[in-house]
Write a protein that holds these residues in place. Structure first.
Motif: not given
Lengths: 112, 115
Positions: A36-37, A45, A47, A62, A77, A84, A88
């Motif tokens: 997740y980000k 969010q 990923i 990614v 990444i 970005d 994370y």
């Protein structure tokens, strides 16, 4: 907004370089892993995810790598961009559970 | 379609007051989760709903915390007699199914500040 990642380990990279964020997970029975980000003031969010029967999965810019032998997960990444920059989190869950367990997070800073 | 919606986005309350936080999950998602995130830290599991039942409430920090869900829709997290240590962001997430192969989708959270 909220300053997410105030006390988290930080990875600083130059814009355009590749980034690698690592995660050591805890449960050898975990079957499903997610990255997740989280940007400041927002919820995590999704990923990319990977099942335990795979060791690599690629998305757009990614890649997630899974090493079950040493219980290690990484997020790569490519061509890192200023957008970005975020915190994370890796997360794990087993098929017999419903509880997604989150790692402690890594803050990614992208230098222009 | 719409994502997970939480309200209010920010809440400031005095110590000792009760607060109620609301979560509207993604339509059709049967599983709903509440997590707490203290400043600069990771996500702490609080409670999980499958439909309107909560099979595991063990993550709730104390009996001042309670949650309910109406059918497969709205959930509310209630904190009674708030304490300063309750200050955090409360995140709600939903998923199609409760376990593997179905990622959680998060709202943007409610930032609770207890003064």
């Amino acid at each position: 907004g909220e300053n997410v990642g105030l006390h988290l380990p930080t990875l600083s990279v130059q814009e355009g370089d590749n980034s690698i964020i690592n995660c050591a997970y805890s449960n050898s029975a975990s079957d499903y892993f997610i990255w997740y980000k989280q940007e400041s003031g927002k919820g995590p969010q999704f990923i990319i995810d990977i099942r335990s029967n795979m060791d690599k999965r690629q998305g757009q810019r990614v890649t997630v790598l899974l090493n079950k032998t040493v219980k290690h997960l990484s997020l790569q990444i490519a061509a890192t961009q200023p957008g970005d920059s975020a915190v994370y989190f890796c997360a794990e869950i087993s098929d017999s559970s419903y509880k997604l367990i989150f790692g402690s997070g890594t803050r990614l800073l992208v230098r222009p | 379609g719409a994502g997970v919606s939480q309200s209010p986005s920010n809440k400031v309350t005095e110590k000792g007051k009760d607060v109620e936080l609301r979560c509207d999950p993604i339509s059709g998602h049967t599983a709903l989760y509440w997590y707490r995130q203290r400043l600069g830290q990771g996500l702490e599991f609080l409670i999980y709903f499958q439909g309107n039942s909560a099979p595991d409430k063990s993550g709730l920090p104390s009996d001042r915390f309670s949650a309910e869900r109406t059918g497969e829709s709205v959930s509310t997290l209630t904190i009674q007699r708030t304490q300063q240590e309750d200050s955090a962001v409360y995140l709600c997430a939903s998923s199609r199914r409760p376990s593997g192969n179905s990622p959680l989708h998060f709202g943007n959270g409610t930032r609770l500040t207890v003064t």
